[in-house]
Design a protein around this motif. Structure first.
Motif, mmCIF file in Angstrom:
data_model
loop_
_atom_site.group_PDB
_atom_site.id
_atom_site.type_symbol
_atom_site.label_atom_id
_atom_site.label_comp_id
_atom_site.label_asym_id
_atom_site.label_seq_id
_atom_site.Cartn_x
_atom_site.Cartn_y
_atom_site.Cartn_z
ATOM 1 N N TYR A 231 -8.242 -8.570 1.663
ATOM 2 C CA TYR A 231 -8.383 -7.114 1.761
ATOM 3 C C TYR A 231 -7.759 -6.457 0.533
ATOM 4 O O TYR A 231 -6.606 -6.734 0.193
ATOM 5 N N ASP A 232 -8.517 -5.585 -0.083
ATOM 6 C CA ASP A 232 -8.034 -4.884 -1.272
ATOM 7 C C ASP A 232 -7.045 -3.781 -0.878
ATOM 8 O O ASP A 232 -7.299 -3.022 0.057
ATOM 9 N N ARG B 216 -4.992 -8.186 -3.497
ATOM 10 C CA ARG B 216 -5.638 -8.424 -2.205
ATOM 11 C C ARG B 216 -4.715 -9.232 -1.314
ATOM 12 O O ARG B 216 -4.029 -10.142 -1.779
ATOM 13 N N THR C 87 0.802 -1.238 0.000
ATOM 14 C CA THR C 87 0.000 0.000 0.000
ATOM 15 C C THR C 87 0.830 1.282 0.000
ATOM 16 O O THR C 87 0.296 2.377 0.203
ATOM 17 N N GLN D 162 -5.775 -5.209 -9.611
ATOM 18 C CA GLN D 162 -6.089 -5.355 -8.188
ATOM 19 C C GLN D 162 -5.055 -6.212 -7.482
ATOM 20 O O GLN D 162 -4.420 -7.060 -8.089
ATOM 21 N N GLU E 207 -6.308 -1.012 -2.169
ATOM 22 C CA GLU E 207 -6.774 0.376 -2.278
ATOM 23 C C GLU E 207 -7.919 0.666 -1.325
ATOM 24 O O GLU E 207 -7.955 1.711 -0.693
#
Ligand SMILES: Nc1ncnc2c1ncn2[C@@H]1O[C@H](COP(=O)(O)OP(=O)(O)O)[C@@H](O)[C@H]1O
Ligand SMILES: [Mg+2]
Length: 264
Positions: A86-87, A82, A72, A80, A89
């Motif tokens: 959990y993504d 994960r 992140t 994408q 972004e």
């Protein structure tokens, strides 16, 4: 530019849980004189618990950019990723709680003691505060830091600093660990002890994503290897699968084979 000899992309052992999923992940940078550079160009991979997943690529291949998106620090341009579902972004905080990031340049605060360092990073990364003291004790014990635990980090030898830096990465007990070229600049003994830690983390059922340009490390450590070149995954599989797909034995030859085929 998919090569005809592209290795199969087998599913990892399906008995264990998927922890990391990457689909079409892309990052472009605007560089002076070069225009738009796709540092990471639409990559896909999946990792499972108890697996060391290797990202093998030369300087500039896109390893760090990929790992920064997973952790992140950088926003993807497209695609994408994960971590534990959990993504990166949409749920950055959950992602950061779920993973630890270590590289050769992982900084320590020189004026904190080892114990303060572990306490700080456990809390910053949202370990349940009630668990923090016990977790710090565990790590001090595990890494043999005890004798030095209350000395400022700046006073420690390079080997001890490395132990504190790894322990700091594990402080919040994350199920997913990222090691970005962690042995760069380490002497042989420190490098060996780092590889041993990675093997222990796998044995504990954690997922380790390990980037390197060092063939022998990847051969020894990685359950599966992605050959990354100019932001693309040219091949992905276990060493055995890559050997079968290319008819070559040494990872160095396999790596060169895929890069040369991609370059045409
Ligand atoms: N912040 C940035 N701005 C512009 N270009 C970048 C930036 N970070 C990386 N790049 C470029 O992206 C490409 C991949 O870099 P990187 O992910 O650091 O590769 P690796 O870690 O495999 O050596 C390189 O061409 C690099 O110059
Ligand atoms: Mg890098």
């Amino acid at each position: 530019m998919t090569s005809p000899t592209r290795a199969p992309q087998p599913a990892p052992p399906s008995s264990s849980r998927v922890t990391v999923e990457v689909h079409g992940l892309t990052k472009s940078f605007l560089e002076e004189g070069r225009g738009e550079v796709r540092a990471v160009d639409g990559i896909d991979f999946t990792c499972r618990e108890g697996e060391v997943f290797g990202l093998l690529g030369a300087n500039g291949a896109g390893k760090t950019t990929t790992l920064r998106m997973l952790s992140t620090v950088l926003r993807p341009t497209a695609g994408q990723a994960r971590v534990l579902g959990y993504d990166v972004e949409a749920s950055g905080e959950d992602v950061r709680r779920s993973l630890g990031f270590h590289s050769a340049s992982t900084a320590l605060y020189p004026r904190l003691t080892a114990r303060e360092t572990l306490d700080f990073f456990a809390r910053v990364n949202r370990l349940d505060p009630a668990r923090v003291p016990e977790r710090v004790d565990q790590l001090v014990e595990r890494f043999g830091i005890g004798e030095y635990a209350d000395a400022r980090v700046e006073k420690l030898s390079s080997g001890m600093k490395q132990k504190v830096a790894i322990a700091r990465t594990l402080a919040h007990d994350p199920p997913v660990l990222i090691f970005d070229e962690p042995t760069v600049g380490l002497d042989v003994l420190n490098a060996m002890s780092l590889l041993e830690v990675v093997e222990e983390l796998r044995a504990e059922g954690r997922t380790v994503i390990y980037s390197s340009h060092i063939m022998s490390e990847a051969e020894r450590l990685c359950d599966r290897i992605a050959v990354l070149h100019r932001g693309r995954i040219l091949a992905l599989g276990s060493l055995e699968e890559l050997r079968e797909a290319t008819g070559l034995h040494y990872l160095q030859d396999i790596f060169v084979h895929y890069v040369k085929t991609a370059e045409g």
